[in-house]
Design a protein around this motif. Sequence first.
Motif, PDB file in Angstrom:
ATOM      1  N   ALA A   1      70.684  31.044   8.848  1.00  0.00           N
ATOM      2  CA  ALA A   1      69.335  31.374   8.372  1.00  0.00           C
ATOM      3  C   ALA A   1      68.842  32.670   9.012  1.00  0.00           C
ATOM      4  O   ALA A   1      68.257  33.525   8.337  1.00  0.00           O
ATOM      5  CB  ALA A   1      68.377  30.224   8.662  1.00  0.00           C
ATOM      6  N   LEU A   2      69.099  32.825  10.294  1.00  0.00           N
ATOM      7  CA  LEU A   2      68.632  34.030  10.990  1.00  0.00           C
ATOM      8  C   LEU A   2      69.317  35.278  10.435  1.00  0.00           C
ATOM      9  O   LEU A   2      68.670  36.295  10.163  1.00  0.00           O
ATOM     10  CB  LEU A   2      68.884  33.898  12.501  1.00  0.00           C
ATOM     11  N   ALA A   3      70.618  35.172  10.222  1.00  0.00           N
ATOM     12  CA  ALA A   3      71.350  36.330   9.691  1.00  0.00           C
ATOM     13  C   ALA A   3      70.864  36.665   8.283  1.00  0.00           C
ATOM     14  O   ALA A   3      70.636  37.839   7.947  1.00  0.00           O
ATOM     15  CB  ALA A   3      72.848  36.035   9.684  1.00  0.00           C
ATOM     16  N   ALA A   4      70.693  35.628   7.469  1.00  0.00           N
ATOM     17  CA  ALA A   4      70.257  35.859   6.080  1.00  0.00           C
ATOM     18  C   ALA A   4      68.859  36.449   6.055  1.00  0.00           C
ATOM     19  O   ALA A   4      68.559  37.353   5.273  1.00  0.00           O
ATOM     20  CB  ALA A   4      70.311  34.559   5.293  1.00  0.00           C
ATOM     21  N   ARG A   5      68.011  35.940   6.911  1.00  0.00           N
ATOM     22  CA  ARG A   5      66.650  36.465   6.938  1.00  0.00           C
ATOM     23  C   ARG A   5      66.650  37.933   7.338  1.00  0.00           C
ATOM     24  O   ARG A   5      65.950  38.750   6.744  1.00  0.00           O
ATOM     25  CB  ARG A   5      65.783  35.656   7.908  1.00  0.00           C
ATOM     26  N   ARG A   6      67.424  38.262   8.368  1.00  0.00           N
ATOM     27  CA  ARG A   6      67.454  39.667   8.830  1.00  0.00           C
ATOM     28  C   ARG A   6      68.050  40.577   7.775  1.00  0.00           C
ATOM     29  O   ARG A   6      67.699  41.752   7.684  1.00  0.00           O
ATOM     30  CB  ARG A   6      68.213  39.758  10.150  1.00  0.00           C
ATOM     31  N   ARG A   7      68.941  40.019   6.966  1.00  0.00           N
ATOM     32  CA  ARG A   7      69.595  40.808   5.929  1.00  0.00           C
ATOM     33  C   ARG A   7      68.664  41.056   4.744  1.00  0.00           C
ATOM     34  O   ARG A   7      68.657  42.142   4.177  1.00  0.00           O
ATOM     35  CB  ARG A   7      70.827  40.014   5.465  1.00  0.00           C
TER      36      ARG A   7
END
Lengths: 574, 574
Positions: free
Chosen positions: A33-39
């Motif tokens: 979730a964190l990676a997707a959000r930052r992306r």
Amino acid sequence: MTGTDGTEVAVAGAVASADGVAVHAPSDKYSIALAARRRSYGPNTSLSYEQPLMIIRGDGTYLFDEHGVSYLDCVNNVSHLGHSNTEVVAAISAQLRKLNTNSRYLHPDLPRYTEMLLATLNTTTTTTNNNNNSCNTTCSSNNSTYSNKKSSTNCTRHNSTPEGCSSNSDSNKGACGSSSCSSTKANTLQNLEVLYLVCSGSEANDLALRLISVARPGATHVAVMGGAYHGHTSALIQLSPYKFWGTGGGGRQPHVHVVPCPDPYRGENLDGRAAARAVLAAAERCGGRLGGFFCESILSCGGQVVLPPGYLKVISERPRVGRDLYDELRAARVVLVADEVQCGFGRCGEAFWGFQTQPGVAPDIVTMGKPIGNGYPLAALATTRELAAAFAAPGMEYFNTYGGSTAAVAAGLAVLCILQRDGLQQHAQRVGSYLLYGLRQLLQTHEVVGDVRGLGLFLGIEIVRDKASKRHAPATARWIKERMKARRVLISTDGPYDNVIKIKPPMVFGIREADMLLREFREVLEQELTADVRQKLRRREDELWTSVYGPRQAKYRENERQLFQGGLSPQARL
Amino acid sequence: MTGTDGTEVAVAGAVASADGVAVHAPSDKYSIALAARRRSYGPNTSLSYEQPLMIIRGDGTYLFDEHGVSYLDCVNNVSHLGHSNTEVVAAISAQLRKLNTNSRYLHPDLPRYTEMLLATLNTTTTTTNNNNNSCNTTCSSNNSTYSNKKSSTNCTRHNSTPEGCSSNSDSNKGACGSSSCSSTKANTLQNLEVLYLVCSGSEANDLALRLISVARPGATHVAVMGGAYHGHTSALIQLSPYKFWGTGGGGRQPHVHVVPCPDPYRGENLDGRAAARAVLAAAERCGGRLGGFFCESILSCGGQVVLPPGYLKVISERPRVGRDLYDELRAARVVLVADEVQCGFGRCGEAFWGFQTQPGVAPDIVTMGKPIGNGYPLAALATTRELAAAFAAPGMEYFNTYGGSTAAVAAGLAVLCILQRDGLQQHAQRVGSYLLYGLRQLLQTHEVVGDVRGLGLFLGIEIVRDKASKRHAPATARWIKERMKARRVLISTDGPYDNVIKIKPPMVFGIREADMLLREFREVLEQELTADVRQKLRRREDELWTSVYGPRQAKYRENERQLFQGGLSPQARL
């Protein structure tokens, strides 16, 4: 891990937390979730804390992460009646099942809500006990009724204590007409008789600006308080020193004049009348005319600042002593806007609205938001019949797709009814006083606790280098925030120098929660803020002051100089 | 009762309705609600129809008044999946019961939704059938899953038909990767890879303006289409000729330049490249520079206008013929905003987004709203990584209290999943084509039906005095609207001359509903629009033209003259 403030920051999964309970490692779900959000999500939207929390459940004044770990929520004022309030959820769900459409169709709940909400804003000239039942009558919607659990405290308090009322309990009655107080009081206040429903506090303040531009043609200048934030639209960013003098801000626009925020703690800028005269003169020097004055009834982003008594309005019978802002501006036909988006709906404890804690203060417009729908997007603007008529006169329709929609009204009605029925304003006063007292104990013993202030459940703790210098200590405030989070207590920082810890929990926050907050806060100060940590933090404070906060303070100081000492022309951009 | 257009208007309770069914008298509840609303709610908010409807229930594409009388809803595009859609209500309710908080905490559904929504906007260079399951994977939230009822049509179509695809059915696949088409196509389009979630279409367009002001510093001028409406904030009213040249409008601001809206029906203003050059030159003559261009992909308030092929972008291999607006503006570094608030989410039938119906059109920003949450307040802005980075670069946080909240995301996810699963875009294309064909039949036989146009379930019927003059006939359009309401069919009027009947129903609108609309519309024209009524309406048209629409048209004409023929300086206010 070393945080941006140069001190060690606990990382979930790496260390045991301060209270000895093992901290979970971030789950795969978290990392994904964190990676997707930052992306994919706006890069300048923020996640709180060095190591953001993944919150997936809320209940009352507690939030729960993906491991089921609970956090005491001391900061989310939007969830006014508590996270996942069963009755509000039921009211919204029932309305969604039935109908959710816009306000171009008539619906009985819209005017019912409108009149009930407006009633909290206005005094009545006489209050008798003849209409005991009005609260029961209004506390229902097309789908739901809210029974009186607490009949003696189910109503909101009025603008000021009626003269005939002496006891505290009497002063807490009135808005629904169920007070037994039958005093007569001349109504010297504005009657806020017309409501507009919109979607967000930003939309409400932006609408206020539109209303002013129509009602005061040509008076295009606006005055705001130092440190204020009034919303995220293009027009409101220009009215928000918190933003335009904050990180990445573009500076003050020539049509905006900044009233230096009173700082009772440091004894600065306490004269409202002088400030009013200064901004009127500044507008005139720029060849403009002031059309509006926006002021939060308690300044939130400004640093949880309670305006000094009489700052907006002196009501003493004695000759005035030159500290009265509202009269000065009203005489110049400036529209006076009370922004209650953060502090309204009983949070201040002693009154339902923040402005009502300041006797005699009678705004022309009141804007409301955040707590109004317990998280359902809803906001409102209340104004006088005269100003609404002026806004409507040219014939341009005002339409807001979601504002006043049936589900939004259901949310608003539920919140208002439950708030009154359960006496949460009085609860906020009780718990808030207890908490304020407890926090003030810390003033005596802790060098970094400079000031503790606030009303009801809207409190601020100003963190300073030391009591003598009163110098702002943002790095320390931030460090405390992170340490409190490690202890599972969520607080936040605010103010133009980010050094004021703000406490504005859901209103169901009780004595037990206050005790937990006090205990953990005390332990952070006493056990974790060691001499070694303080030394590191002081270095970080120096760096931050040089790079960020010193230059920012210089802008505020220069603004004061220009206003009061006739320095540079106000046209000179800051 | 005589309506404001001088002709007789049926009043509920007074007469039998046109279809012979008795009309109920207004209930006490109705009268009380109407009086309370007029007393306490914004006087310039409007209620539709001469005799407003009190609507208390909705189901699919029908609305029900307080007597249980049903109305066919042909106008509420916000209730995209139908009023009171069970699955959307369940998804929102489930999330509200669990958690509804802001986006400063991490939540798995926010990036899940973000990536799913962004996927509908972007082409991929190759599409194969290897990732058949991606739709199943993404079509779930933390609380809900949406099973594939219709596996063959569950995905959205891409920007343009891949070269290898020739059949209609192939062109309707792709966004979720489940298309069996494995063509390779060079991706010449912008990649819209970053999303911001906000509360309303107005907030989305206002955010676009903020983004432009940061990404194109100093380029403070903006171009918009004639007749456009982009939202209700202070800044957006200035970008909306529909408002600033409409009733009560304050006129054009010097930093705003109005591209004359193409009028294919009258053969006017069809050259996009000429328009682009004219607004660039106009900004320059004012000493300014154009930073942004806002354009709805189909103009809604502009009068349901479909842009002529190649207006924004010519993709023909042949030499260009000077009609290409996007290239001209992009060359001048103008940020190109596609406002999809009204027409997005599959409504246009042949593509998921309105701009995707125009081959080669690649906006820098897409704003979305209304249908996105089926009535739950939600809206979004999608942009390129480059522009998002430019917006974020100065370091100012963007925070929106309700935008991206967990309940809003649950609503958005449910809508997107169901929309794709149920193939509602394809349904809109099918039913819309049928309806368009039926309405065009009326063109042959009815003098007042000047034009029928639109895409999918976004249709417009232009009502005119007569086919020869093509003169706008707002009074007749309004009369038709009222007569249709008496027949329990809800339509609305729009366009700068209020003479275009707009049809944009919930997407579950089917063949049966289309037949009902066609039948009632035909009967109004054939049975009620008698020679006598037409005569009365013509007198009313004359009055309205003199008092309202003639002066308004003069403003639009003068704007054209200034732009194209070097008339008055564009600084001269209109």
